[in-house]
Design an enzyme around this catalytic site. Structure first.
Site, mmCIF file in Angstrom:
data_model
loop_
_atom_site.group_PDB
_atom_site.id
_atom_site.type_symbol
_atom_site.label_atom_id
_atom_site.label_comp_id
_atom_site.label_asym_id
_atom_site.label_seq_id
_atom_site.Cartn_x
_atom_site.Cartn_y
_atom_site.Cartn_z
ATOM 1 N N LYS A 1 0.844 -1.198 0.000
ATOM 2 C CA LYS A 1 0.000 0.000 0.000
ATOM 3 C C LYS A 1 0.876 1.243 0.000
ATOM 4 C CE LYS A 1 -2.165 1.470 3.740
ATOM 5 N NZ LYS A 1 -3.165 1.625 4.826
ATOM 6 N N ARG B 1 -10.237 -1.223 6.825
ATOM 7 C CA ARG B 1 -9.340 -2.052 7.628
ATOM 8 C C ARG B 1 -9.139 -1.492 9.028
ATOM 9 N NH1 ARG B 1 -5.357 -2.779 10.500
ATOM 10 N NH2 ARG B 1 -5.210 -0.513 10.526
ATOM 11 N N GLN C 1 -13.248 8.716 8.992
ATOM 12 C CA GLN C 1 -12.820 7.534 9.738
ATOM 13 C C GLN C 1 -13.685 7.306 10.972
ATOM 14 O OE1 GLN C 1 -10.289 5.326 8.664
ATOM 15 N NE2 GLN C 1 -11.408 4.110 10.165
ATOM 16 N N ASP D 1 -15.978 16.388 18.634
ATOM 17 C CA ASP D 1 -15.155 17.016 17.613
ATOM 18 C C ASP D 1 -14.901 18.462 18.018
ATOM 19 O OD1 ASP D 1 -14.591 18.362 14.789
ATOM 20 O OD2 ASP D 1 -14.412 16.207 14.518
#
Length: 236
Positions: A66, A110, A138, A159
Site C-alpha cells: 500500500k 481495515r 474515519q 469534535d
C-alpha cells in the site's frame, strides 16, 4: 489484472466481510503464517508518503503493498481527500500483479475492522455506549464497526467543530437508529473536569472507610460514570 476504484472497493467489500478477514489475518499472524509487515515513510512538502507491505501464506500466498499519501491540509486548501493512494496485490510465489485498487477506502475499512476485532475480544460483553473522538470519515467507519460487534444503544461523538459533530450524529442516528449525542472537545473537557472533581471528592470521603463489598460496588459504579464522560474512552 483487476483495477478497482473506490466505488468498486466499497461495493465488493462490506464492513462485515472486512472484519472477518482482519480477524483471520490477525490469527494467521499469531500462527506465523504471514510475512512482514514492512514500513517506509518519508516527509513530502505539506504531508507525508508511506509504503506498507505484508503478505499471507497459504495454499496460495499473497503479498500486498500500500502506498498512501497523507496531506492533512488537502480538504481546506485544494478540495482533495487527506488520504490518497493505491494498493497493489500480487502472487507471492511469482510476484505477478493481480490487482490495483484505491487505497483510502481499504484503509478506512481495515482500520475500522481492526477496532471491531479488538472490541469483540476485549470490550465488556454488556457494553452499550461508545465514544468517538473525531467526526471525520474515519470516525463514521469506527462507529459502524463497533456497532457491528457490540450491542450498542448510545454513542457520544466529539469534535472540535460542533457543526461537524452535529452532522455526524444526525447521519449516524439515521443509519443506526439509536441515540447519539454531539459535543465539542472543549465541552467534553469541562464535563471531565467536573467528574474528576466529584471522583476525587468521593475518594477523599471514602478513603478512611473500611473495605467492604458495598464500597467496592460504589467504586466500580463511580469509575463507570467517569469513563462514560471522558473523551478518550472508546467504550463504556
Amino acid at each position: 489484472m483487476l483495477v478497482l476504484s473506490r466505488r468498486d472497493v466499497l461495493e465488493l467489500l462490506p464492513l462485515s466481510d472486512c472484519i472477518a478477514a482482519v480477524e483471520r489475518a490477525f490469527r494467521l499472524h499469531a500462527e506465523q503464517q504471514t510475512f512482514g509487515p514492512g514500513v517506509l515513510g518519508v516527509s513530502a512538502g505539506a504531508g507525508s508518503v508511506h509504503v506498507k507491505v505484508a503478505g499471507l501464506r497459504g495454499e496460495r500466498s499473497y503479498v500486498a503493498a500500500k502506498v498512501n499519501a497523507n496531506f492533512p491540509d488537502n480538504p481546506r486548501r485544494h478540495g482533495l481527500p487527506t488520504i490518497q493512494g493505491t494498493v497493489m496485490l500480487a502472487d507471492a510465489e511469482t510476484g505477478r500483479p493481480l490487482a490495483v485498487m484505491e487505497s483510502a477506502s481499504v484503509t478506512a475499512l481495515r482500520t475500522g475492522a481492526a477496532t471491531a476485532v479488538a472490541a469483540k475480544f476485549l470490550a465488556r460483553r454488556d457494553a452499550r455506549t461508545a465514544t468517538i473522538v473525531g467526526c471525520g470519515a474515519q470516525g463514521e467507519t469506527q462507529l459502524a464497526a463497533l456497532a457491528a460487534v457490540l450491542p450498542l444503544q448510545r454513542a457520544w461523538v466529539l469534535d472540535s467543530d460542533h457543526a461537524r459533530a452535529e452532522a455526524f450524529a444526525a447521519r449516524a442516528a439515521t443509519d443506526l437508529a439509536w441515540r447519539l449525542s454531539a459535543r465539542t472537545i472543549a465541552e467534553s473537557k469541562s464535563s471531565s473536569r467536573r467528574w474528576s472533581r466529584r471522583r476525587r471528592s468521593w475518594w477523599m470521603s471514602s478513603s478512611s472507610a473500611p473495605r467492604s463489598a458495598s464500597c467496592s460496588t460504589r467504586s466500580r459504579r463511580a469509575c463507570s460514570r467517569v469513563k462514560a464522560c471522558t473523551p478518550s474512552s472508546a467504550t463504556s
